[in-house]
Design a protein around this motif. Structure first.
Motif, PDB file in Angstrom:
ATOM      1  N   UNK A 276      32.015-103.279  -7.975  1.00  8.24           N
ATOM      2  CA  UNK A 276      33.208-102.421  -7.904  1.00  8.24           C
ATOM      3  C   UNK A 276      34.075-102.788  -6.704  1.00  8.24           C
ATOM      4  N   UNK A 277      33.447-103.375  -5.691  1.00  8.66           N
ATOM      5  CA  UNK A 277      34.230-103.715  -4.502  1.00  8.66           C
ATOM      6  C   UNK A 277      35.271-104.810  -4.805  1.00  8.66           C
ATOM      7  N   UNK A 278      35.050-105.546  -5.903  1.00  8.44           N
ATOM      8  CA  UNK A 278      35.998-106.627  -6.236  1.00  8.44           C
ATOM      9  C   UNK A 278      37.156-106.131  -7.102  1.00  8.44           C
ATOM     10  N   UNK A 279      37.138-104.838  -7.479  1.00  9.62           N
ATOM     11  CA  UNK A 279      38.224-104.290  -8.288  1.00  9.62           C
ATOM     12  C   UNK A 279      39.413-104.021  -7.377  1.00  9.62           C
ATOM     13  N   UNK A 280      40.582-104.528  -7.761  1.00  8.46           N
ATOM     14  CA  UNK A 280      41.772-104.380  -6.913  1.00  8.46           C
ATOM     15  C   UNK A 280      42.363-102.982  -6.973  1.00  8.46           C
ATOM     16  N   UNK A 281      42.343-102.360  -8.149  1.00 12.79           N
ATOM     17  CA  UNK A 281      42.927-101.030  -8.290  1.00 12.79           C
ATOM     18  C   UNK A 281      42.042-100.015  -7.549  1.00 12.79           C
ATOM     19  N   UNK A 282      42.577 -99.382  -6.521  1.00 17.63           N
ATOM     20  CA  UNK A 282      41.801 -98.464  -5.675  1.00 17.63           C
ATOM     21  C   UNK A 282      41.359 -97.226  -6.450  1.00 17.63           C
ATOM     22  N   UNK A 283      42.254 -96.693  -7.283  1.00 14.40           N
ATOM     23  CA  UNK A 283      41.897 -95.493  -8.060  1.00 14.40           C
ATOM     24  C   UNK A 283      40.786 -95.813  -9.056  1.00 14.40           C
ATOM     25  N   UNK A 284      40.904 -96.958  -9.706  1.00 17.13           N
ATOM     26  CA  UNK A 284      39.871 -97.347 -10.666  1.00 17.13           C
ATOM     27  C   UNK A 284      38.546 -97.602  -9.952  1.00 17.13           C
ATOM     28  N   UNK A 285      38.644 -98.233  -8.758  1.00 16.50           N
ATOM     29  CA  UNK A 285      37.423 -98.495  -7.998  1.00 16.50           C
ATOM     30  C   UNK A 285      36.739 -97.195  -7.591  1.00 16.50           C
ATOM     31  N   UNK A 286      37.532 -96.172  -7.235  1.00 14.42           N
ATOM     32  CA  UNK A 286      36.967 -94.872  -6.838  1.00 14.42           C
ATOM     33  C   UNK A 286      36.283 -94.192  -8.024  1.00 14.42           C
ATOM     34  N   UNK A 287      36.915 -94.254  -9.200  1.00 15.35           N
ATOM     35  CA  UNK A 287      36.314 -93.638 -10.384  1.00 15.35           C
ATOM     36  C   UNK A 287      35.002 -94.336 -10.756  1.00 15.35           C
ATOM     37  N   UNK A 288      34.979 -95.663 -10.659  1.00 13.36           N
ATOM     38  CA  UNK A 288      33.756 -96.400 -10.965  1.00 13.36           C
ATOM     39  C   UNK A 288      32.635 -96.039  -9.990  1.00 13.36           C
ATOM     40  N   UNK A 293      27.569 -93.161  -8.780  1.00 11.26           N
ATOM     41  CA  UNK A 293      26.876 -92.146  -7.972  1.00 11.26           C
ATOM     42  C   UNK A 293      26.324 -91.022  -8.852  1.00 11.26           C
ATOM     43  N   UNK A 294      27.087 -90.633  -9.862  1.00 13.08           N
ATOM     44  CA  UNK A 294      26.615 -89.601 -10.790  1.00 13.08           C
ATOM     45  C   UNK A 294      25.404 -90.086 -11.566  1.00 13.08           C
TER      46      UNK A 294
END
Length: 457
Positions: A276-288, A293-294
């Protein structure tokens, strides 16, 4: 206040009580039969002398003797206190129909036919003996009345011809009640002491079986039971030990399997977190990241629920008020709407980490579904209650039990905004069962739900 239980709950106690009652009933029947027989013997002993005198008098009466003035016949008649009458005599005293009936039976047994029999009992003052007269004159004391019981029998042996006779009867009451009590006590000792010994021999291995089963229910493991007692009990103990060993082996295998599953699942989750750290979109990275975590929390809940009842944590005395206050402080530091109501100190023997986890689950549910959580600790009826109250809509009464089942939630979705997979209350209930307590849910009169961790004090 507990009511006194007169009926014992143990097997040995019930057997002893039943045998004691049976012995008492048997002795009561025996007493009745003995009393009846003794009364019959006593009645016979009172009647027999009178019957003998009547028979002897009839055999030697004057109209049968060759010489009516024979001196021997007169002497016998005077000595035996026999009176021949030409009319029905009047008997004084209390009528004794039982004596009359017994005399009639005895006459019938020897083949003597009589027409009528009457009997009466009274008491008379006996004349003082010579030595009693001398002592009375010497001491100046008034002579006391010496009364004895007298039994009078009147027999009509021919029409209009009667004879009467008297005999002394004892006035002392029969003494066989004490003998019967002593006999009963001896019987109880002879029967109940061996029965008590046998009962204890039965009960000891059964008590060990019960303790081992309870230990297994609390901890998921138990020591083997010593194989002792009678053959049937030893066979039961052998079967229990074999079952215990097999169940423990199955549970150990289950724990190993769960540990392997947890490890195998956490490895790809950790890999996903790194990706997930390689995902550029910050919002998408947060959701992932939140989804991962869930999934980790859900995995922890599933593994904890599966291992319920076999905790490796040692139980110890814990102040539950301090524990609840520490958990509330953790939520407050995170900015959660939680408060702690002042409560008295409450100490119980628990596994602190499990109680802390159960309380966190209830507080999280209260925040998600009821906006706020109000925590308090109370003593009630010998139990300690850790209460978490919220301000939400509550739960329908017919849904209370269903909500404690795994994977059950008020609404059908599994999204992050409304909660997890529905394992929280099921896990709390399992933790409470391991502690000998309970999870209780109730709607508050003013609105909201009240969830309580009930633990023995």
């Amino acid at each position: 206040m507990k009511q006194l239980r007169l009926w014992p709950q143990s097997l040995v106690g019930q057997i002893i009580i039943l045998v004691a009652i049976a012995l008492f009933v048997a002795q009561a029947i025996n007493f009745g039969l003995l009393l009846r027989e003794r009364n019959r013997v006593e009645l016979t002993s009172q009647t027999a002398p009178l019957v003998y005198r009547v028979i002897n008098a009839l055999d030697t009466r004057p109209d049968r003797a060759p010489d009516r003035d024979h001196p021997r016949a007169n002497q016998d008649r005077d000595r035996r206190n026999i009176d021949f009458l030409a009319s029905r005599p009047t008997l004084s005293g209390k009528p004794r129909p039982d004596v009359a009936a017994r005399a009639g039976a005895m006459f019938e047994d020897i083949g003597l036919t009589v027409r009528t029999i009457e009997a009466a009992e009274d008491s008379r003052i006996m004349p003082l003996r010579r030595w009693e007269q001398i002592r009375s004159r010497a001491t100046g004391e008034a002579p006391r009345d010496h009364r004895v019981g007298r039994l009078t029998l009147a027999v009509e042996y021919e029409p209009g011809k009667w004879l009467t006779t008297e005999a002394r009867i004892g006035s002392r009451p029969p003494r066989f009640g004490g003998w019967l009590v002593a006999q009963t006590l001896i019987l109880y000792v002879i029967v109940l002491i061996p029965l008590l010994w046998m009962g204890r021999r039965f009960a000891r291995p059964l008590k060990q079986l019960t303790g081992s089963a309870r230990q297994f229910a609390r901890t998921g493991s138990a020591d083997p039971v010593e194989e002792s007692g009678p053959g049937d009990v030893r066979q039961l103990t052998t079967a229990f030990n074999a079952m215990r060993a097999r169940i423990i082996a199955m549970l150990d295998e289950k724990d190993r399997m769960l540990g392997a599953i947890g490890h195998d699942l956490r490895t790809p989750l950790a890999s996903l977190r790194v990706r997930t750290e390689s995902v550029d979109d910050e919002a998408e990275r947060a959701r992932m990241s939140e989804t991962i975590e869930e999934m980790n929390r859900m995995l922890d809940d599933i593994l904890s629920l599966a291992r319920a009842g076999r905790s490796s944590e040692t139980a110890q005395k814990v102040d539950l008020t301090s524990l609840a206050d520490a958990v509330v402080e953790d939520f407050i530091e995170l900015g959660s709407p939680v408060d702690m109501i002042d409560s008295d100190r409450a100490v119980a023997f628990v596994r602190a980490q499990q109680i802390r986890r159960a309380l966190r689950n209830l507080i999280e549910n209260a925040i998600v579904y009821g906006d706020r959580a109000h925590v308090s600790v109370q003593h009630q009826d010998g139990m300690i209650r850790i209460i978490v109250a919220d301000e939400g809509p509550g739960i329908a009464e017919d849904k209370m039990g269903e909500m404690m089942e795994p994977f059950t939630r008020l609404e059908g979705s599994r999204n992050r905004e409304t909660g997890g997979a529905g394992l929280g209350l099921a896990l709390v209930r399992a933790i409470m069962a391991e502690h000998g307590g309970a999870l209780q849910l109730a709607n508050r009169p003013g609105g909201g739900l009240e969830a309580s961790l009930v633990l023995p004090a």
